[in-house]
Design an enzyme around this catalytic site. Structure first.
Site, mmCIF file in Angstrom:
data_model
loop_
_atom_site.group_PDB
_atom_site.id
_atom_site.type_symbol
_atom_site.label_atom_id
_atom_site.label_comp_id
_atom_site.label_asym_id
_atom_site.label_seq_id
_atom_site.Cartn_x
_atom_site.Cartn_y
_atom_site.Cartn_z
ATOM 1 N N HIS A 9 32.792 6.077 -54.219
ATOM 2 C CA HIS A 9 32.965 7.107 -55.601
ATOM 3 C C HIS A 9 31.589 5.795 -56.347
ATOM 4 O O HIS A 9 31.507 4.587 -55.821
ATOM 5 C CB HIS A 9 34.465 5.915 -56.160
ATOM 6 C CG HIS A 9 34.205 5.956 -57.956
ATOM 7 N ND1 HIS A 9 34.305 7.537 -58.812
ATOM 8 C CD2 HIS A 9 34.368 5.312 -58.760
ATOM 9 C CE1 HIS A 9 34.666 7.696 -59.457
ATOM 10 N NE2 HIS A 9 34.570 6.285 -60.070
ATOM 11 N N GLU A 68 24.990 3.696 -51.396
ATOM 12 C CA GLU A 68 26.215 4.453 -50.970
ATOM 13 C C GLU A 68 25.742 4.403 -49.477
ATOM 14 O O GLU A 68 26.622 5.199 -48.605
ATOM 15 C CB GLU A 68 26.278 5.983 -52.194
ATOM 16 C CG GLU A 68 27.290 5.912 -53.383
ATOM 17 C CD GLU A 68 27.375 6.619 -53.976
ATOM 18 O OE1 GLU A 68 27.369 7.684 -52.729
ATOM 19 O OE2 GLU A 68 26.847 6.682 -54.962
ATOM 20 N N SER A 71 24.097 14.217 -49.837
ATOM 21 C CA SER A 71 23.572 13.568 -48.814
ATOM 22 C C SER A 71 24.208 11.971 -48.249
ATOM 23 O O SER A 71 23.610 11.360 -47.881
ATOM 24 C CB SER A 71 22.437 12.356 -50.283
ATOM 25 O OG SER A 71 23.140 11.944 -51.283
ATOM 26 N N ASN A 72 25.218 11.504 -49.268
ATOM 27 C CA ASN A 72 26.392 11.082 -48.288
ATOM 28 C C ASN A 72 26.481 11.946 -46.795
ATOM 29 O O ASN A 72 26.966 10.442 -45.758
ATOM 30 C CB ASN A 72 27.219 10.896 -49.167
ATOM 31 C CG ASN A 72 27.740 9.356 -50.261
ATOM 32 O OD1 ASN A 72 27.132 8.387 -49.810
ATOM 33 N ND2 ASN A 72 27.168 9.502 -51.572
HETATM 34 C C1 GRF Z 1 27.991 10.446 -54.756
HETATM 35 O O1 GRF Z 1 27.577 10.177 -56.228
HETATM 36 C C2 GRF Z 1 29.694 10.264 -54.691
HETATM 37 O O2 GRF Z 1 29.929 8.319 -54.774
HETATM 38 C C3 GRF Z 1 29.506 10.800 -55.549
HETATM 39 O O3 GRF Z 1 29.432 11.954 -55.460
HETATM 40 C C4 GRF Z 1 27.978 11.884 -55.778
HETATM 41 C C5 GRF Z 1 27.899 12.525 -53.747
HETATM 42 O O4 GRF Z 1 26.738 12.238 -54.084
HETATM 43 N N1 GRF Z 1 31.672 10.719 -55.574
HETATM 44 P P1 GRF Z 1 25.993 13.397 -52.654
HETATM 45 O O5 GRF Z 1 26.484 14.971 -52.671
HETATM 46 O O6 GRF Z 1 26.505 12.654 -51.529
HETATM 47 O O7 GRF Z 1 24.344 13.383 -52.368
#
Ligand code: GRF
Length: 192
Positions: free
Chosen positions: A111, A176, A15-16
């Site tokens: 993070h 995030e 999702s990021n």
């Molecule tokens: C996020 O919470 C990031 O901070 C951590 O892993 C998670 C990844 O989420 N390092 P996504 O795969 O981006 O949805």
């Protein structure tokens, strides 16, 4: 404007990654998502890359007999695709010192805590257990110590009485998605 060629390294949902893909669609955004690499096959983040017509690869860590061999394969793929900068986004492998040193100043991570609080895993439950008033997320430069690099940007929220670890995780995740594109742009501005 010329856009920096970015690789996003993932292990799961991505999702990021999606937030970075959306930001990079804006003409004045300084980055282009040129490559997505997952260390796990068939994860949803790879489908997001495919949907966005972004080159994507699986480099399965279980195919390598050492961290050094896996990291060498990663490095080779980055070079082959002419990548200038790396974003770790839910990438669940610890990288070797050699790889981190090679990409120092050109690699950032997101993070889910207000670093330096809660390095490592289970950050949401740990913040709740400690009765913290606030929590959030951090984008930082990647250095040899895990979750220890210099902080680029953070977003915070107030912990509510109704928060469980799952609710808090979802609330932080939404933060995030706002933070990562902003922090990447800040990081790129600081590039020589
Ligand atoms: C996020 O919470 C990031 O901070 C951590 O892993 C998670 C990844 O989420 N390092 P996504 O795969 O981006 O949805």
């Amino acid at each position: 404007m010329s856009k920096t060629r970015i690789a996003v390294l993932i292990s799961g949902n991505g999702s990021n990654l999606q937030a970075l893909i959306e930001a990079a669609k804006m003409p004045d955004y300084p980055a282009e998502i040129a490559l997505v690499i997952s260390n796990k096959p068939d994860v949803f983040g790879l489908k997001r890359a495919e949907e966005a017509s972004i080159k994507h690869l699986t480099i399965d860590h279980t195919d390598y007999d050492s961290r050094a061999a896996f990291d060498l394969a990663l490095d080779n793929a980055l070079i082959e695709h002419d990548i200038a900068f790396v974003c770790l986004a839910g990438f669940m492998r610890v990288l070797t010192e050699a790889f981190v040193e090679k990409w120092a100043g050109r690699m950032i991570n997101i993070h889910p805590s207000l670093l330096p609080k809660y390095k490592g895993l289970n950050t949401h439950q740990r913040a709740l257990d400690d009765g913290q008033a606030e929590h959030g997320c951090t984008v930082h430069w990647v250095s040899v110590g895990v979750d220890e690099g210099e902080i680029i940007a953070q977003e915070s929220l107030e912990i509510l009485p109704t928060d469980t670890a799952d609710i808090l995780q979802a609330r932080v995740h939404a933060l995030e998605h706002q933070l990562y594109p902003k922090a990447l742009a800040i990081a790129l501005q600081s590039q020589p």
